[in-house]
Design a protein around this motif. Structure first.
Motif, PDB file in Angstrom:
ATOM      1  N   THR A 195      55.879  45.054  23.578  1.00 27.59           N
ATOM      2  CA  THR A 195      57.154  45.773  23.460  1.00 27.59           C
ATOM      3  C   THR A 195      57.066  47.161  24.289  1.00 27.59           C
ATOM      4  OG1 THR A 195      57.638  45.067  21.249  1.00 27.59           O
ATOM      5  CG2 THR A 195      58.974  46.859  22.296  1.00 27.59           C
ATOM      6  N   ALA A 196      55.948  47.770  24.435  1.00 25.56           N
ATOM      7  CA  ALA A 196      55.814  49.054  24.874  1.00 25.56           C
ATOM      8  C   ALA A 196      55.686  49.047  26.453  1.00 25.56           C
ATOM      9  CB  ALA A 196      54.615  49.825  24.398  1.00 25.56           C
ATOM     10  N   LEU A 197      54.990  47.913  26.809  1.00 23.08           N
ATOM     11  CA  LEU A 197      54.539  47.611  28.295  1.00 23.08           C
ATOM     12  C   LEU A 197      55.958  47.107  28.783  1.00 23.08           C
ATOM     13  CD1 LEU A 197      52.752  47.373  30.479  1.00 23.08           C
ATOM     14  CD2 LEU A 197      51.966  45.195  29.492  1.00 23.08           C
ATOM     15  N   LEU A 198      56.454  46.166  28.151  1.00 19.40           N
ATOM     16  CA  LEU A 198      57.785  45.638  28.922  1.00 19.40           C
ATOM     17  C   LEU A 198      58.967  46.731  28.809  1.00 19.40           C
ATOM     18  CD1 LEU A 198      57.954  42.197  27.040  1.00 19.40           C
ATOM     19  CD2 LEU A 198      57.457  42.607  29.392  1.00 19.40           C
ATOM     20  N   ALA A 199      58.864  47.637  28.011  1.00 17.97           N
ATOM     21  CA  ALA A 199      60.094  48.556  27.977  1.00 17.97           C
ATOM     22  C   ALA A 199      59.759  49.520  29.212  1.00 17.97           C
ATOM     23  CB  ALA A 199      60.060  49.350  26.706  1.00 17.97           C
ATOM     24  N   LYS A 200      58.356  50.000  29.424  1.00 15.43           N
ATOM     25  CA  LYS A 200      58.129  50.946  30.580  1.00 15.43           C
ATOM     26  C   LYS A 200      58.378  50.127  31.922  1.00 15.43           C
ATOM     27  CE  LYS A 200      56.584  54.756  31.467  1.00 15.43           C
ATOM     28  NZ  LYS A 200      57.376  56.188  31.108  1.00 15.43           N
ATOM     29  N   ARG A 201      57.764  48.924  32.095  1.00 21.59           N
ATOM     30  CA  ARG A 201      58.276  48.250  33.179  1.00 21.59           C
ATOM     31  C   ARG A 201      59.513  47.740  33.440  1.00 21.59           C
ATOM     32  NH1 ARG A 201      54.293  43.255  34.267  1.00 21.59           N
ATOM     33  NH2 ARG A 201      54.122  44.106  36.408  1.00 21.59           N
ATOM     34  N   GLU A 202      60.474  47.884  32.447  1.00 21.50           N
ATOM     35  CA  GLU A 202      61.644  47.618  32.599  1.00 21.50           C
ATOM     36  C   GLU A 202      62.599  49.092  33.274  1.00 21.50           C
ATOM     37  OE1 GLU A 202      65.248  47.242  29.358  1.00 21.50           O
ATOM     38  OE2 GLU A 202      64.134  45.272  29.537  1.00 21.50           O
ATOM     39  N   ASN A 203      62.047  50.343  32.654  1.00 20.58           N
ATOM     40  CA  ASN A 203      62.574  51.429  32.846  1.00 20.58           C
ATOM     41  C   ASN A 203      61.572  52.362  33.122  1.00 20.58           C
ATOM     42  OD1 ASN A 203      63.956  53.819  33.122  1.00 20.58           O
ATOM     43  ND2 ASN A 203      64.843  53.731  31.220  1.00 20.58           N
ATOM     44  N   PRO A 204      60.862  52.629  34.166  1.00 21.85           N
ATOM     45  CA  PRO A 204      59.625  53.416  34.334  1.00 21.85           C
ATOM     46  C   PRO A 204      59.901  54.877  34.053  1.00 21.85           C
ATOM     47  CG  PRO A 204      59.763  52.007  36.216  1.00 21.85           C
ATOM     48  CD  PRO A 204      61.078  51.881  35.256  1.00 21.85           C
ATOM     49  N   ALA A 205      61.130  55.197  34.115  1.00 23.97           N
ATOM     50  CA  ALA A 205      61.510  56.685  33.773  1.00 23.97           C
ATOM     51  C   ALA A 205      61.481  56.970  32.259  1.00 23.97           C
ATOM     52  CB  ALA A 205      62.765  56.971  34.430  1.00 23.97           C
ATOM     53  N   ALA A 206      61.567  56.025  31.602  1.00 24.04           N
ATOM     54  CA  ALA A 206      61.845  56.056  30.063  1.00 24.04           C
ATOM     55  C   ALA A 206      60.348  56.651  29.426  1.00 24.04           C
ATOM     56  CB  ALA A 206      62.263  54.984  29.282  1.00 24.04           C
ATOM     57  N   ARG A 207      60.472  57.563  28.431  1.00 19.72           N
ATOM     58  CA  ARG A 207      59.483  58.056  27.611  1.00 19.72           C
ATOM     59  C   ARG A 207      59.331  57.183  26.427  1.00 19.72           C
ATOM     60  NH1 ARG A 207      57.723  64.221  25.103  1.00 19.72           N
ATOM     61  NH2 ARG A 207      55.546  63.608  24.772  1.00 19.72           N
ATOM     62  N   VAL A 208      58.020  56.365  26.660  1.00 18.95           N
ATOM     63  CA  VAL A 208      57.593  55.307  25.577  1.00 18.95           C
ATOM     64  C   VAL A 208      56.462  56.107  24.862  1.00 18.95           C
ATOM     65  CG1 VAL A 208      57.205  53.169  25.155  1.00 18.95           C
ATOM     66  CG2 VAL A 208      58.625  53.639  26.919  1.00 18.95           C
ATOM     67  N   VAL A 209      56.615  56.029  23.497  1.00 19.89           N
ATOM     68  CA  VAL A 209      55.630  56.356  22.657  1.00 19.89           C
ATOM     69  C   VAL A 209      55.056  55.267  21.656  1.00 19.89           C
ATOM     70  CG1 VAL A 209      54.693  57.844  20.690  1.00 19.89           C
ATOM     71  CG2 VAL A 209      55.894  58.696  22.375  1.00 19.89           C
ATOM     72  N   LEU A 210      53.612  54.967  21.457  1.00 19.43           N
ATOM     73  CA  LEU A 210      53.319  54.054  20.525  1.00 19.43           C
ATOM     74  C   LEU A 210      52.449  54.538  19.635  1.00 19.43           C
ATOM     75  CD1 LEU A 210      52.093  50.308  21.308  1.00 19.43           C
ATOM     76  CD2 LEU A 210      50.688  51.932  20.024  1.00 19.43           C
ATOM     77  N   LEU A 211      52.748  54.190  18.391  1.00 18.91           N
ATOM     78  CA  LEU A 211      52.022  54.830  17.267  1.00 18.91           C
ATOM     79  C   LEU A 211      51.445  53.735  16.572  1.00 18.91           C
ATOM     80  CD1 LEU A 211      54.862  57.093  15.599  1.00 18.91           C
ATOM     81  CD2 LEU A 211      53.002  57.851  17.124  1.00 18.91           C
ATOM     82  N   GLU A 212      50.065  53.858  16.360  1.00 18.43           N
ATOM     83  CA  GLU A 212      49.042  52.903  15.519  1.00 18.43           C
ATOM     84  C   GLU A 212      48.454  53.574  14.343  1.00 18.43           C
ATOM     85  OE1 GLU A 212      46.547  50.582  13.640  1.00 18.43           O
ATOM     86  OE2 GLU A 212      48.375  49.856  15.066  1.00 18.43           O
ATOM     87  N   ALA A 213      48.639  52.865  13.002  1.00 13.70           N
ATOM     88  CA  ALA A 213      47.976  53.641  11.948  1.00 13.70           C
ATOM     89  C   ALA A 213      46.298  53.685  11.972  1.00 13.70           C
ATOM     90  CB  ALA A 213      48.414  52.876  10.806  1.00 13.70           C
ATOM     91  N   ARG A 214      45.950  52.873  12.641  1.00 19.82           N
ATOM     92  CA  ARG A 214      44.467  52.775  12.606  1.00 19.82           C
ATOM     93  C   ARG A 214      43.806  52.655  14.068  1.00 19.82           C
ATOM     94  NH1 ARG A 214      41.935  49.435   7.455  1.00 19.82           N
ATOM     95  NH2 ARG A 214      40.176  49.944   8.551  1.00 19.82           N
ATOM     96  N   ARG A 215      43.377  51.558  14.618  1.00 21.95           N
ATOM     97  CA  ARG A 215      42.828  51.379  15.916  1.00 21.95           C
ATOM     98  C   ARG A 215      43.836  50.143  16.701  1.00 21.95           C
ATOM     99  NH1 ARG A 215      37.875  52.396  17.840  1.00 21.95           N
ATOM    100  NH2 ARG A 215      39.154  52.146  19.806  1.00 21.95           N
TER     101      ARG A 215
END
Length: 496
Positions: free
Chosen positions: A61-81
């Motif tokens: 999701t994060a990768l496709l969102a950024k490739r779709e709109n490179p100007a968007a600020r995308v943040v990914l949160l993971e609880a562990r690793r």
């Protein structure tokens, strides 16, 4: 009640004891793919999209969102690793099916099943293309797969499946001729049948096991990956594209979908995607929609050249047998054999707990079944054993939706077939958040929801009765009891 080949041809107990004697409770894949470390979120930040979950679903999701709109600020949160849970410990089967197989898809989505098959194949093509384009070190091998019959009744099932694939290929050819755009987007999804029936001699020429009576060779709709390498390569690709990745940053609440709280910081986002899968949903509506079912795996030491020659397997296909309680197995890049499946264990209360991962009786059963399958490998040891929780829903394939006035999208319930389907799910979530009407969002599969599981104790009783009944069917020439027939009648049946 009859017996299965794994009971009729048990190996010596000493063979099993020897094979398990040096096994460690550890995930081979994650040990074999050390990943980058990412910071913990501290303080408050704002972004266009926040992705909750650092497995395949969130990473795609994060990768496709950024490739779709490179100007968007995308943040990914993971609880562990990144990739520590299901995405880093699965079997590594990257299947085109979006519906957990043909029988499940045809029974639940009959009007759009052929369309789902086409979209699933296109989805796998897109994954292969992305891996190549970005040079992802993911151990991607599009070698196909073999479904094997180990009981006589299963031979005809595979023969019928091969005939069905031939008919579907002819239909697909006509549809693609009328849709040049679809054919161009998915050139490998050709009208040529992708499945071929193999009689006993032919399947044993591919992979030699005395248990094989027939096989179905699927040439294009399945690939293999190194699970942890795929997750960690996707994370690096995300960072390279400009995604901000944070580990050890569990989400405590999502508020109205724009204020995302973690222990040490807050993210204010325009949109949110939830990719938490087997873990308790941050949306109350989904709390009873999935349950965690534990799956168990063994990994051998690397085979010697002589051991590998004794089983053939030069095509390196993934393999699964045709029982309700089925096994799946494949070769790793260094010629170990991963052997998993059969037992699927639900624990009362539907909790995810590390202590559920060590189940000696299941590992002993898997080891026994392994040496029934490959008696010529007597003396081989298992180096690793592990388990993981699968996000099972009542229709056995993913479901999707939005919440908080369209500000939050989710995809979950992949039921063990998410390695490829999460890429499709990521595209669905992004479509939904953008308010786009696409072929994906118009699917009944996307617009409908599965029936929820009942609360305890009914959930535990029902799930364990289903598992018992499926086991009985495997011991009764596939005949389903009244309980399974009742589930079939109300649309809750399962046939692997």
């Amino acid at each position: 009640m009859g017996s299965t080949v794994f009971e009729r041809n048990r190996p010596d107990a000493s063979t099993v004891r020897h094979a398990l004697s040096g096994t460690r409770q550890a995930v081979f894949w994650t040990e074999d793919a050390p990943g980058d470390a990412y910071p913990t979120l501290t303080g408050d930040i704002s972004c266009d999209l926040v992705v909750v979950g650092g497995g395949y679903s969130g990473l795609w999701t994060a990768l496709l969102a950024k490739r779709e709109n490179p100007a968007a600020r995308v943040v990914l949160l993971e609880a562990r690793r990144i990739g520590w849970a299901a995405s880093g410990r699965n079997g590594g089967f990257c299947e085109a099916s979006l519906t957990h197989g043909e029988e499940n898809g045809r029974s639940r989505f009959p009007a759009e099943f052929d369309q789902l098959q086409r979209l699933g194949m296109r989805n796998l093509d897109e994954i292969e293309a992305t891996v190549a384009e970005l040079g992802l070190d993911a151990g991607f091998e599009r070698n196909g797969a073999i479904d094997v019959a180990t009981e006589q009744r299963q031979v005809e099932w595979l023969r019928e499946a091969a005939a069905s694939d031939g008919a579907a290929a002819a239909s697909d050819g006509a549809a693609e001729a009328a849709d040049g755009q679809a054919a161009a987007a998915a050139p490998s999804s050709s009208p040529t049948p992708t499945a071929r029936f193999l009689d006993g001699d032919a399947v044993r020429a591919e992979v030699h096991s005395p248990t094989y009576l027939a096989g179905l060779l699927r040439t294009r709709d399945s690939a293999l990956v190194h699970p942890a390498k795929l997750a960690r390569a996707l994370a690096r690709a995300c960072v390279d594209a400009g995604v901000e990745v944070f580990e050890h940053s569990p989400v405590l609440s999502i508020g109205d979908g724009t204020v995302i709280e973690t222990p040490h910081g807050v993210v204010r986002a325009e949109r949110t995607t939830l990719a938490t899968n087997v873990f308790p949903s941050l949306l109350k509506r989904n709390r009873l929609a999935t349950v965690p079912v534990y799956d168990y795996v063994l990994m051998t030491e690397p085979l010697t050249d002589a051991q590998l020659a004794s089983i053939g397997w030069s095509g390196r296909q993934g393999i699964g047998d045709s029982a309700n309680q089925f096994h799946y197995y494949r070769l790793s890049q260094d010629n170990r054999i991963l052997f998993g499946g059969y037992d699927a264990i639900y624990h009362y209360g539907g909790r995810v707990r590390e202590r559920y991962e060590d189940r000696p009786e299941t590992f002993a059963r898997l080891a026994s079944h392994f040496f029934t399958t490959f008696p010529q490998l007597d003396g081989l040891r298992f180096s690793h054993r592990w388990a993981g929780a699968i996000d099972t829903c009542s229709r056995f394939c993913a479901f999707f939706g939005t919440a908080r006035g369209g500000k939050v999208a989710y995809a979950t319930g992949y039921t063990g077939l998410g390695v490829a389907a999460t890429h499709f799910g990521a595209r669905v979530m992004l479509d939904l958040l953008a308010g786009r009407t696409t072929e994906r969002t118009e699917l009944e599969m996307v617009r409908s929801r599965p029936l929820p599981f009942p609360p305890e104790p009914a959930a535990s009783i029902g799930i364990n009765l289903t598992r018992w009944s499926l086991d009985r069917a495997d011991h009764a020439d596939g005949r389903r009891n009244l309980f399974l027939k009742g589930l079939d009648a109300v649309g809750l049946g399962f046939d692997s």
